[in-house]
Design an enzyme around this catalytic site. Structure first.
Site, mmCIF file in Angstrom:
data_model
loop_
_atom_site.group_PDB
_atom_site.id
_atom_site.type_symbol
_atom_site.label_atom_id
_atom_site.label_comp_id
_atom_site.label_asym_id
_atom_site.label_seq_id
_atom_site.Cartn_x
_atom_site.Cartn_y
_atom_site.Cartn_z
ATOM 1 N N ASP A 79 5.618 -14.091 -2.993
ATOM 2 C CA ASP A 79 5.704 -12.813 -2.264
ATOM 3 C C ASP A 79 4.583 -11.867 -2.668
ATOM 4 O O ASP A 79 4.394 -11.593 -3.852
ATOM 5 C CB ASP A 79 7.043 -12.135 -2.545
ATOM 6 C CG ASP A 79 8.206 -12.899 -1.959
ATOM 7 O OD1 ASP A 79 8.098 -13.318 -0.804
ATOM 8 O OD2 ASP A 79 9.213 -13.083 -2.666
ATOM 9 N N ASP A 89 0.316 -10.724 -7.731
ATOM 10 C CA ASP A 89 0.090 -9.376 -7.171
ATOM 11 C C ASP A 89 0.860 -8.284 -7.886
ATOM 12 O O ASP A 89 0.810 -7.137 -7.433
ATOM 13 C CB ASP A 89 0.484 -9.355 -5.688
ATOM 14 C CG ASP A 89 1.990 -9.430 -5.509
ATOM 15 O OD1 ASP A 89 2.616 -10.360 -6.058
ATOM 16 O OD2 ASP A 89 2.553 -8.532 -4.862
ATOM 17 N N ASP A 121 1.896 -17.057 -7.313
ATOM 18 C CA ASP A 121 3.100 -16.315 -6.976
ATOM 19 C C ASP A 121 3.254 -16.431 -5.455
ATOM 20 O O ASP A 121 2.289 -16.758 -4.760
ATOM 21 C CB ASP A 121 2.884 -14.859 -7.421
ATOM 22 C CG ASP A 121 3.918 -13.947 -6.841
ATOM 23 O OD1 ASP A 121 5.107 -14.172 -7.122
ATOM 24 O OD2 ASP A 121 3.554 -13.017 -6.099
HETATM 25 O O1 LIG Z 1 11.208 -10.961 -6.477
HETATM 26 C C1 LIG Z 1 11.258 -11.871 -5.631
HETATM 27 O O2 LIG Z 1 12.251 -12.055 -4.887
HETATM 28 C C2 LIG Z 1 10.133 -12.835 -5.477
HETATM 29 O O3 LIG Z 1 8.951 -12.325 -5.927
HETATM 30 P P1 LIG Z 1 7.657 -13.204 -6.302
HETATM 31 O O4 LIG Z 1 7.453 -14.252 -5.243
HETATM 32 O O5 LIG Z 1 6.599 -12.139 -6.289
HETATM 33 O O6 LIG Z 1 7.920 -13.778 -7.654
#
Ligand SMILES: O=C(O)COP(=O)(O)O
Length: 229
Positions: free
Chosen positions: A25, A183, A23
């Site tokens: 973010d 996360d 993932d």
């Molecule tokens: O919700 C988002 O904009 C991105 O979130 P993620 O990188 O945790 O998938």
């Protein structure tokens, strides 16, 4: 084996996993300040309230549209789908202007990805961020060259927690057995639905993972030591 070093499973005969999908973010990058800056900038322009970054951190993970919709619900602003579409597009435009403003990789992420790559791991990204923004951020953070496959929310028919999102990245990487590292509960649910083993990161925001803290990765490079499902 492509790597220089042989990785053996904990028990003879168990499959050795050398494919990891991440993932973005909250897992590789602490992007909360940049997300908060962009969304608060757009909301302020429309007379809407500012939201504390710490609260935004608890809301990220289901994509931009959902974040905007949830922020409007919290502020008790009735909004038509077209209003949410409009604000989401404005937010993503503001974010794309400064994809890496204050955001920082978590400690050791770059060196640990380099280590896994050197050991012959195939690495990918499965994120609910849009594809173009994801690629800009990977380039700005210097992580781009570690990943053989990257799929943002708009590069698949249905985003996480749809298992097809994660499985599309796995297919891009050549299939087989993989680990998904994330996360949030969204990442956990996606992995479970896809039948992919999940590893939570130790720096996840409180309350977002059901994986016990003791079972979380304190460093990404620890994947190399526990590469059996
Ligand atoms: O919700 C988002 O904009 C991105 O979130 P993620 O990188 O945790 O998938």
């Amino acid at each position: 084996m492509r790597g220089r070093r042989m990785i053996t499973g904990a028990n003879p005969g168990e499959p050795v996993i050398r494919t990891a999908i991440f993932d973005l973010d909250g897992t590789l990058l602490d992007s909360t300040p940049d997300i908060a800056h962009a969304v608060n900038r757009v909301f302020a322009r429309h007379g809407l309230d500012r939201t504390e970054p710490s609260l935004i951190a608890e809301m990220v993970g289901n994509g931009a549209q959902r974040l905007v919709g949830d922020l409007l619900i919290r502020q008790r602003i009735p909004a038509a789908p077209s209003d949410i579409d409009y604000l989401t597009a404005a937010y993503l435009e503001a974010y794309a202007e400064e994809p890496l403003r204050e955001g920082r990789l978590y400690p050791h992420v770059a060196e640990d990805l380099a280590r896994l790559q050197a050991l012959g791991w195939r690495l990918g990204v499965c994120t609910n961020k849009p594809q173009a923004l994801t690629l800009s951020i990977l380039e700005a953070t210097g992580l781009g060259s570690y990943f053989l496959a990257v799929r943002g929310a708009d590069s698949v028919p249905a985003r996480k927690p749809d298992p097809g999102h994660l499985l599309a990245v796995l297919e891009d990487l050549g299939g087989g057995t993989a680990l998904y590292v994330g996360d949030t509960e969204v990442d956990e649910a996606t992995a479970q639905a896809a039948g992919v083993a999940f590893r939570g990161v130790a720096w996840a925001a409180p309350g977002r993972l059901s994986v016990p803290e003791a079972a979380r990765l304190s460093r990404i490079a620890d994947l190399a030591a526990s590469s059996v499902a």
